[in-house]
Design a protein around this motif. Structure first.
Motif, PDB file in Angstrom:
ATOM      1  N   PHE A   9     -30.290  14.815  -1.080  1.00 50.37           N
ATOM      2  CA  PHE A   9     -29.872  13.414  -1.154  1.00 50.37           C
ATOM      3  C   PHE A   9     -29.120  13.007   0.107  1.00 50.37           C
ATOM      4  CE2 PHE A   9     -29.737  13.605  -6.070  1.00 50.37           C
ATOM      5  CZ  PHE A   9     -31.112  13.577  -6.081  1.00 50.37           C
ATOM      6  N   ILE A  12     -30.801  10.881   2.910  1.00 52.47           N
ATOM      7  CA  ILE A  12     -30.945   9.430   2.961  1.00 52.47           C
ATOM      8  C   ILE A  12     -30.012   8.957   4.071  1.00 52.47           C
ATOM      9  CG2 ILE A  12     -30.828   7.280   1.672  1.00 52.47           C
ATOM     10  CD1 ILE A  12     -30.726   9.013  -0.866  1.00 52.47           C
ATOM     11  N   THR A  38     -26.627   4.893  -3.117  1.00 53.50           N
ATOM     12  CA  THR A  38     -27.293   6.187  -2.970  1.00 53.50           C
ATOM     13  C   THR A  38     -27.874   6.632  -4.307  1.00 53.50           C
ATOM     14  OG1 THR A  38     -25.722   6.738  -1.246  1.00 53.50           O
ATOM     15  CG2 THR A  38     -27.008   8.562  -2.135  1.00 53.50           C
ATOM     16  N   SER A  42     -31.863   7.395  -5.002  1.00 51.88           N
ATOM     17  CA  SER A  42     -32.178   8.816  -5.118  1.00 51.88           C
ATOM     18  C   SER A  42     -32.556   9.256  -6.534  1.00 51.88           C
ATOM     19  CB  SER A  42     -31.029   9.661  -4.577  1.00 51.88           C
ATOM     20  OG  SER A  42     -29.852   9.339  -5.254  1.00 51.88           O
ATOM     21  N   PHE A 139     -37.715   6.984  -0.216  1.00 54.86           N
ATOM     22  CA  PHE A 139     -36.632   6.389  -0.998  1.00 54.86           C
ATOM     23  C   PHE A 139     -36.880   4.881  -1.043  1.00 54.86           C
ATOM     24  CE2 PHE A 139     -35.059  10.272   0.873  1.00 54.86           C
ATOM     25  CZ  PHE A 139     -34.469  10.908  -0.206  1.00 54.86           C
ATOM     26  N   ARG A 144     -36.686   7.400  -5.854  1.00 54.57           N
ATOM     27  CA  ARG A 144     -37.376   8.253  -4.880  1.00 54.57           C
ATOM     28  C   ARG A 144     -38.716   8.725  -5.433  1.00 54.57           C
ATOM     29  NH1 ARG A 144     -36.526  13.534  -7.003  1.00 54.57           N
ATOM     30  NH2 ARG A 144     -34.612  13.536  -8.210  1.00 54.57           N
TER      31      ARG A 144
END
Ligand SMILES: Cc1cc2nc3c(=O)[nH]c(=O)nc-3n(C[C@H](O)[C@H](O)[C@H](O)COP(=O)(O)OP(=O)(O)OC[C@H]3O[C@@H](n4cnc5c(N)ncnc54)[C@H](O)[C@@H]3O)c2cc1C
Length: 444
Positions: A9, A12, A38, A42, A139, A144
């Motif tokens: 993650f 990203i 995020t 994700s 993403f 994702r």
């Protein structure tokens, strides 16, 4: 297919999150913190698990729609997902005919759901925000998604600095008040309203420098708007500003249409470079003139979609920030599983729908063959462009051509070129047939 681990993650990028944050703020007014943003991008997208080799196609324009369809034709075993940010498709080709009242909006509007169901692939309405090429993950604002192969066909963006417009407020005013009409459906709708409500005076258009989307369309648009003024007996003039000495394509056909059909309505200003535009005073300046307009559709120079630059996939040496790819396989430099195509390609092919579709069929064949452990040989795209220059009666001209690479000069060249500059009614009916055939193929 690689699985994304928790640690991944962190791949990203800050840029991806910042872009997504700005989009959320623009559409909802809410400002979300980095952790929330995020977590949105994700989480896994809501799609069935891949049944085999998954090819993700981003961008559902003429290029992406063709590729998604033909991947399933050349590789029925492939699991294909089309990712497109829009919920419906409005065609650019033929939008000029809609502008002039020759077809309804229905005729150029299509459903991504129909395209996916009829052609046996998955459609995900989402915006690509970031990419991790190591774990082969995209993403999006919907989460994702993993891929085995990824094809990006995100089209183009405008470069307003090319018109001498640097101030953001001026750029925004210009974009919204005098839209170019070469990227979004909203732009087309605004231009149609302008033409319908035009009371008289000067309607300014321009053809930008460089290789721009659909070489013929600024000239065709001038003819179609002039035909509306002529039909409605509006005392208006279409002023078309062009840095070239003559139209970029079908020069003979367009120049004779300007002179013979719209002598007192179209003023074609060749060899005129726009050095500034002021949307507040409704004026544009060239090296020699200042044009005060009553209404306008101003077309800045174009460039490859900003997304490519953000993902580090644009060629900084390309004059129009187009994709850094192998011109024969469309592979992003150094990446066997990522392909970039459509109007953001760096090759000097016409940026047109027919080119994007014929190129897309070749690329679908290549990607499907590679998934089966095979290769396929390069095939030139084909540019076919019909332009409606008269509407009383409907009459069109056309060009058709292919491309080849000259290894001695290290340049792309045209070959098998054919042009029909004498406008006629048979070409007008072929214009509709060409459109029908292409749209049927993409959606049904
Ligand atoms: C007025 C006009 C008339 C034209 N007339 C003709 C003609 O007569 N004949 C002809 O052959 N061509 C014509 N063209 C040109 C043709 O429309 C383009 O060449 C063609 O659309 C290019 O296809 P593309 O798929 O590369 O780009 P696009 O069609 O622009 O598709 C790109 C897609 O990517 C999507 N996208 C972008 N970023 C993201 C993201 N981050 N996440 C998800 N989705 C994303 C966009 O929403 C868009 O749907 C015309 C164009 C215009 C504007």
């Amino acid at each position: 297919m690689k699985k994304l681990t928790r640690r991944d993650f962190s791949k990203i990028s800050a840029m991806g999150i910042a872009t997504f944050g700005a989009q959320v703020e623009e559409t909802t007014g809410a400002s979300l913190n980095k952790a929330t943003l995020t977590s949105i991008v994700s989480r896994p997208v809501n799609l069935p698990v891949a049944k085999g080799h998954r090819v993700v196609v981003v961008g559902g324009g003429w290029s992406g729609l063709t590729i998604a369809k033909y991947l399933k034709i050349y590789g029925p075993e492939l699991d294909v997902v089309l990712v497109e940010r829009n919920s419906m498709f409005v065609s650019h080709p033929i939008s000029g005919l809609w502008l002039a009242g020759l077809v309804n909006l229905d005729a150029i509007t299509f459903s991504y759901l129909d395209a996916a169901v009829n052609n046996n692939y998955l459609y995900l309405q989402a915006t690509l925000i970031d990419l991790d090429r190591t774990s082969r993950t995209i993403f999006t604002d919907q989460g994702r998604l993993n891929y085995d192969d990824l094809i990006l066909a995100p089209g183009i963006d405008y470069d307003y600095s090319s018109l001498g417009v640097e101030d953001q407020a001026q750029e925004q005013l210009l974009k919204t008040s005098f839209p170019a009409g070469f990227i979004s459906a909203s732009e087309h709708i605004s231009i149609k309203r302008k033409v319908e409500n035009f009371k008289g005076g000067i309607f300014a258009l321009n053809a930008p420098a460089g290789i721009y989307r659909c070489s013929a369309s600024p000239y065709e648009r001038a003819c179609l708007i002039a035909s509306v003024f002529k039909r409605k007996k509006i005392k208006g003039k279409v002023v078309l500003v062009d840095p070239r000495e003559q139209p970029a394509v079908s020069a003979e056909g367009f120049l004779s249409a300007f002179e013979e059909l719209y002598g007192d309505i179209v003023e074609y200003m060749s060899s005129s470079v726009i050095s500034g535009v002021n949307p507040e005073s409704r004026s544009l300046s060239t090296d020699f003139d200042e044009i005060i307009f009553d209404d306008a559709a101003i077309y800045p120079r174009i460039r490859g979609a900003y997304l490519l630059e953000q993902l580090g996939l644009a060629d900084p040496n390309s004059a129009q920030m187009e994709a850094a790819i192998d011109p024969f396989t469309y592979n992003a430099v150094g990446d066997a599983n990522l392909y970039i195509t459509g109007d953001c390609r760096p090759m000097p092919f016409s940026k047109s729908g027919n080119t994007a579709r014929t190129e897309g069929k070749y690329l679908a064949k290549l990607v499907a063959a590679r998934a089966q452990g095979k290769e396929t040989s390069w095939k030139s795209p084909q540019t076919i462009c019909y332009s409606m220059v008269n509407t009383q009666p409907n009459q069109a001209i056309m060009v058709d051509g292919k491309y080849q690479f000259n290894r001695a000069s290290n340049q792309w060249e045209h070959f098998d070129n054919y042009a029909l500059n004498k406008r006629n009614e048979s070409m007008a009916s072929k214009t509709f047939d060409w459109f029908e055939e292409n749209l049927q193929d993409m959606f049904y």
